[in-house]
Design a protein around this motif. Structure first.
Motif, PDB file in Angstrom:
ATOM      1  N   GLY A  48       0.804  -1.221   0.000  1.00 50.17           N
ATOM      2  CA  GLY A  48       0.000   0.000   0.000  1.00 50.17           C
ATOM      3  C   GLY A  48       0.828   1.258   0.000  1.00 50.17           C
ATOM      4  N   THR A  49       0.168   2.372  -0.286  1.00 45.80           N
ATOM      5  CA  THR A  49       0.871   3.656  -0.368  1.00 45.80           C
ATOM      6  C   THR A  49       1.430   4.103   0.976  1.00 45.80           C
ATOM      7  OG1 THR A  49      -1.220   4.833  -0.106  1.00 45.80           O
ATOM      8  CG2 THR A  49      -0.458   4.453  -2.361  1.00 45.80           C
ATOM      9  N   MET A  50       0.839   3.627   2.071  1.00 41.59           N
ATOM     10  CA  MET A  50       1.353   3.989   3.391  1.00 41.59           C
ATOM     11  C   MET A  50       2.504   3.073   3.809  1.00 41.59           C
ATOM     12  SD  MET A  50      -2.182   4.972   5.344  1.00 41.59           S
ATOM     13  CE  MET A  50      -1.358   5.547   6.820  1.00 41.59           C
ATOM     14  N   ASN A  51       2.800   2.068   2.960  1.00 38.40           N
ATOM     15  CA  ASN A  51       3.914   1.167   3.210  1.00 38.40           C
ATOM     16  C   ASN A  51       3.820   0.499   4.588  1.00 38.40           C
ATOM     17  OD1 ASN A  51       6.125  -0.017   1.964  1.00 38.40           O
ATOM     18  ND2 ASN A  51       7.578   1.309   3.032  1.00 38.40           N
ATOM     19  N   LEU A  52       2.622   0.033   4.897  1.00 44.92           N
ATOM     20  CA  LEU A  52       2.387  -0.635   6.177  1.00 44.92           C
ATOM     21  C   LEU A  52       2.715  -2.113   6.077  1.00 44.92           C
ATOM     22  CD1 LEU A  52      -1.060   0.944   7.123  1.00 44.92           C
ATOM     23  CD2 LEU A  52       1.125   1.344   8.278  1.00 44.92           C
ATOM     24  N   PRO A  53       3.000  -2.758   7.208  1.00 42.23           N
ATOM     25  CA  PRO A  53       3.182  -4.210   7.177  1.00 42.23           C
ATOM     26  C   PRO A  53       1.952  -4.881   6.567  1.00 42.23           C
ATOM     27  CG  PRO A  53       3.830  -3.328   9.311  1.00 42.23           C
ATOM     28  CD  PRO A  53       3.172  -2.206   8.560  1.00 42.23           C
ATOM     29  N   ALA A  54       2.178  -5.831   5.683  1.00 46.44           N
ATOM     30  CA  ALA A  54       1.070  -6.481   4.983  1.00 46.44           C
ATOM     31  C   ALA A  54       0.078  -7.112   5.963  1.00 46.44           C
ATOM     32  CB  ALA A  54       1.610  -7.528   4.010  1.00 46.44           C
ATOM     33  N   ARG A  55       0.589  -7.704   7.033  1.00 36.75           N
ATOM     34  CA  ARG A  55      -0.333  -8.314   8.008  1.00 36.75           C
ATOM     35  C   ARG A  55      -1.251  -7.270   8.638  1.00 36.75           C
ATOM     36  NH1 ARG A  55      -1.729 -12.843  10.364  1.00 36.75           N
ATOM     37  NH2 ARG A  55      -2.508 -12.712  12.481  1.00 36.75           N
ATOM     38  N   THR A  56      -0.734  -6.075   8.899  1.00 39.32           N
ATOM     39  CA  THR A  56      -1.564  -4.993   9.433  1.00 39.32           C
ATOM     40  C   THR A  56      -2.636  -4.605   8.424  1.00 39.32           C
ATOM     41  OG1 THR A  56       0.254  -4.170  10.787  1.00 39.32           O
ATOM     42  CG2 THR A  56      -1.520  -2.611  10.290  1.00 39.32           C
ATOM     43  N   VAL A  57      -2.257  -4.522   7.159  1.00 32.96           N
ATOM     44  CA  VAL A  57      -3.215  -4.169   6.104  1.00 32.96           C
ATOM     45  C   VAL A  57      -4.307  -5.237   6.012  1.00 32.96           C
ATOM     46  CG1 VAL A  57      -3.473  -3.802   3.612  1.00 32.96           C
ATOM     47  CG2 VAL A  57      -1.547  -2.776   4.839  1.00 32.96           C
ATOM     48  N   GLY A  58      -3.927  -6.492   6.065  1.00 29.65           N
ATOM     49  CA  GLY A  58      -4.927  -7.559   6.054  1.00 29.65           C
ATOM     50  C   GLY A  58      -5.849  -7.488   7.255  1.00 29.65           C
ATOM     51  N   SER A  59      -5.301  -7.110   8.385  1.00 28.31           N
ATOM     52  CA  SER A  59      -6.127  -6.965   9.590  1.00 28.31           C
ATOM     53  C   SER A  59      -7.081  -5.783   9.470  1.00 28.31           C
ATOM     54  CB  SER A  59      -5.230  -6.792  10.820  1.00 28.31           C
ATOM     55  OG  SER A  59      -4.462  -7.956  11.033  1.00 28.31           O
ATOM     56  N   MET A  60      -6.681  -4.758   8.735  1.00 24.97           N
ATOM     57  CA  MET A  60      -7.559  -3.601   8.545  1.00 24.97           C
ATOM     58  C   MET A  60      -8.827  -3.979   7.781  1.00 24.97           C
ATOM     59  SD  MET A  60      -4.539  -0.836   7.795  1.00 24.97           S
ATOM     60  CE  MET A  60      -5.567   0.468   7.168  1.00 24.97           C
ATOM     61  N   VAL A  61      -8.687  -4.800   6.737  1.00 25.88           N
ATOM     62  CA  VAL A  61      -9.880  -5.217   6.001  1.00 25.88           C
ATOM     63  C   VAL A  61     -10.710  -6.178   6.859  1.00 25.88           C
ATOM     64  CG1 VAL A  61      -8.822  -7.116   4.688  1.00 25.88           C
ATOM     65  CG2 VAL A  61     -10.792  -5.912   3.757  1.00 25.88           C
ATOM     66  N   LEU A  62     -10.060  -6.969   7.694  1.00 29.63           N
ATOM     67  CA  LEU A  62     -10.793  -7.819   8.627  1.00 29.63           C
ATOM     68  C   LEU A  62     -11.623  -6.958   9.588  1.00 29.63           C
ATOM     69  CD1 LEU A  62     -11.373 -10.628   9.879  1.00 29.63           C
ATOM     70  CD2 LEU A  62      -9.316 -10.288  11.289  1.00 29.63           C
ATOM     71  N   LEU A  63     -11.056  -5.859  10.027  1.00 28.13           N
ATOM     72  CA  LEU A  63     -11.793  -4.951  10.916  1.00 28.13           C
ATOM     73  C   LEU A  63     -13.035  -4.408  10.212  1.00 28.13           C
ATOM     74  CD1 LEU A  63     -11.838  -3.479  13.676  1.00 28.13           C
ATOM     75  CD2 LEU A  63     -10.571  -1.626  12.562  1.00 28.13           C
ATOM     76  N   ASP A  64     -12.882  -3.958   8.974  1.00 25.09           N
ATOM     77  CA  ASP A  64     -14.041  -3.444   8.236  1.00 25.09           C
ATOM     78  C   ASP A  64     -15.088  -4.534   8.041  1.00 25.09           C
ATOM     79  OD1 ASP A  64     -12.830  -0.974   8.014  1.00 25.09           O
ATOM     80  OD2 ASP A  64     -13.283  -0.766   5.880  1.00 25.09           O
ATOM     81  N   LEU A  65     -14.643  -5.735   7.732  1.00 25.94           N
ATOM     82  CA  LEU A  65     -15.562  -6.843   7.468  1.00 25.94           C
ATOM     83  C   LEU A  65     -16.247  -7.336   8.746  1.00 25.94           C
ATOM     84  CD1 LEU A  65     -16.486  -8.359   4.957  1.00 25.94           C
ATOM     85  CD2 LEU A  65     -14.606  -9.957   5.288  1.00 25.94           C
ATOM     86  N   THR A  66     -15.785  -6.886   9.861  1.00 25.58           N
ATOM     87  CA  THR A  66     -16.398  -7.244  11.144  1.00 25.58           C
ATOM     88  C   THR A  66     -17.231  -6.086  11.687  1.00 25.58           C
ATOM     89  OG1 THR A  66     -14.554  -8.728  11.627  1.00 25.58           O
ATOM     90  CG2 THR A  66     -15.914  -8.056  13.493  1.00 25.58           C
ATOM     91  N   VAL A  67     -16.613  -4.929  11.853  1.00 26.19           N
ATOM     92  CA  VAL A  67     -17.293  -3.795  12.488  1.00 26.19           C
ATOM     93  C   VAL A  67     -18.352  -3.182  11.568  1.00 26.19           C
ATOM     94  CG1 VAL A  67     -16.940  -1.494  13.449  1.00 26.19           C
ATOM     95  CG2 VAL A  67     -15.387  -3.348  14.056  1.00 26.19           C
ATOM     96  N   HIS A  68     -18.039  -3.007  10.291  1.00 26.13           N
ATOM     97  CA  HIS A  68     -19.041  -2.411   9.392  1.00 26.13           C
ATOM     98  C   HIS A  68     -20.219  -3.348   9.160  1.00 26.13           C
ATOM     99  CE1 HIS A  68     -17.149   1.327   8.791  1.00 26.13           C
ATOM    100  NE2 HIS A  68     -16.221   0.938   7.937  1.00 26.13           N
ATOM    101  N   VAL A  69     -20.004  -4.639   9.267  1.00 19.91           N
ATOM    102  CA  VAL A  69     -21.133  -5.559   9.151  1.00 19.91           C
ATOM    103  C   VAL A  69     -22.029  -5.419  10.375  1.00 19.91           C
ATOM    104  CG1 VAL A  69     -21.819  -7.984   8.953  1.00 19.91           C
ATOM    105  CG2 VAL A  69     -19.934  -7.081   7.568  1.00 19.91           C
ATOM    106  N   TRP A  70     -21.446  -5.206  11.538  1.00 19.20           N
ATOM    107  CA  TRP A  70     -22.255  -4.906  12.726  1.00 19.20           C
ATOM    108  C   TRP A  70     -23.043  -3.617  12.489  1.00 19.20           C
ATOM    109  CZ3 TRP A  70     -22.263  -0.661  15.982  1.00 19.20           C
ATOM    110  CH2 TRP A  70     -23.045  -0.782  17.142  1.00 19.20           C
ATOM    111  N   ASP A  71     -22.395  -2.598  11.915  1.00 17.40           N
ATOM    112  CA  ASP A  71     -23.090  -1.344  11.606  1.00 17.40           C
ATOM    113  C   ASP A  71     -24.312  -1.610  10.728  1.00 17.40           C
ATOM    114  OD1 ASP A  71     -21.101   0.243  12.904  1.00 17.40           O
ATOM    115  OD2 ASP A  71     -19.954   0.458  11.048  1.00 17.40           O
ATOM    116  N   LEU A  72     -24.110  -2.424   9.689  1.00 21.47           N
ATOM    117  CA  LEU A  72     -25.221  -2.732   8.771  1.00 21.47           C
ATOM    118  C   LEU A  72     -26.325  -3.511   9.480  1.00 21.47           C
ATOM    119  CD1 LEU A  72     -23.188  -3.750   5.592  1.00 21.47           C
ATOM    120  CD2 LEU A  72     -24.668  -1.734   5.833  1.00 21.47           C
ATOM    121  N   ALA A  73     -25.928  -4.478  10.288  1.00 20.70           N
ATOM    122  CA  ALA A  73     -26.925  -5.272  11.013  1.00 20.70           C
ATOM    123  C   ALA A  73     -27.738  -4.389  11.948  1.00 20.70           C
ATOM    124  CB  ALA A  73     -26.237  -6.399  11.792  1.00 20.70           C
ATOM    125  N   ARG A  74     -27.069  -3.498  12.675  1.00 23.45           N
ATOM    126  CA  ARG A  74     -27.784  -2.606  13.583  1.00 23.45           C
ATOM    127  C   ARG A  74     -28.754  -1.703  12.833  1.00 23.45           C
ATOM    128  NH1 ARG A  74     -28.333  -3.909  18.761  1.00 23.45           N
ATOM    129  NH2 ARG A  74     -26.591  -3.330  20.020  1.00 23.45           N
TER     130      ARG A  74
END
Length: 192
Positions: free
Chosen positions: A101-127
C-alpha cells in the motif's frame, strides 16, 4: 485456532454474507452507527474495501479516492463472490509478508484492517437494518490487538471516534466496538 489472515477473512465473510443478503432495498437510505454513511453508502464503502484490499494483498495499488456504486444487479451475490476472492488473495504464499500500500504498512496490518471493516461495518449494517450479527470470535480476538495498537493514530485521522465507556462485564466484541468509537447499544431512531 488460526491467526492466518486468509482464514480469519474467510470466517468473517461467512458471518457477513447473511447480513448483506438480508439488507432490503427499502433500507438503503437508513442511517447507520457511522454518522457519515447511510446503509447504501456503507455497503458501497465495504464493497470497495473488499475489492481494493484484494489488490493490496497482491502488492498492487488500490484507488480509494472515490467509491463507485456497486449496488447494481445481483450485488448481494457479487459481494459474496468478492469476499471469497479477498480470502483467496490473502491466502497466496507471502501475502502477509513485507509491506504493501501507499502507506507502506506491514502487509499483516493491512490484512487486519480489512478484517476490521468486514467485522465492524457488518455490525453497523446489522444494527441499521434490524438484523442479528455475531462475529467470528477468533477474528474479534485478533482485532483487539490491532485496535489497541492503531487506535490513537486512527482517532487522529478521524477513522475512529473517541472510545465509548463500557460497563463491567462487556464482551470482547462490545469492547472492540467501543474502542472504535461505537456505542455497542446503538439503535436506529424509531421516529426519524
Amino acid at each position: 485456532m488460526t491467526d492466518r489472515i486468509s482464514d480469519l477473512l474467510e470466517a468473517a465473510a461467512a458471518h457477513a454474507e447473511p447480513v448483506v443478503r438480508g439488507v432490503e432495498d427499502k433500507q438503503l437510505g437508513k442511517r447507520t452507527p457511522c454518522a457519515d454513511y447511510d446503509v447504501r453508502d456503507l455497503l458501497n464503502h465495504l464493497f470497495h474495501v473488499v475489492v481494493g484490499f484484494q489488490a493490496l494483498a497482491a502488492r498492487k495499488e488500490a484507488d480509494f479516492s472515490h467509491t463507485p456504486d456497486y449496488l447494481e444487479g445481483d450485488w448481494r451475490g457479487r459481494f459474496a463472490a468478492e469476499t471469497g476472492l479477498l480470502a483467496e488473495a490473502w491466502a497466496v504464499p507471502g501475502a502477509e509478508e513485507g509491506t504493501t500500500g501507499t502507506m507502506n504498512l506491514p502487509a499483516r496490518t493491512v490484512g487486519s484492517m480489512v478484517l476490521l471493516d468486514l467485522t465492524v461495518h457488518v455490525w453497523d449494517l446489522a444494527r441499521a437494518t434490524g438484523q442479528d450479527f455475531t462475529p467470528d470470535e477468533e477474528g474479534v480476538r485478533a482485532l483487539g490487538a490491532l485496535v489497541a495498537e492503531m487506535g490513537p493514530t486512527a482517532r487522529r485521522m478521524k477513522v475512529f471516534g473517541e472510545p465509548c465507556p463500557m460497563p463491567d462485564g462487556a464482551t470482547p466484541f462490545e469492547e472492540l466496538l467501543a474502542s472504535t468509537g461505537r456505542d455497542p447499544h446503538w439503535a436506529p431512531n424509531p421516529n426519524p
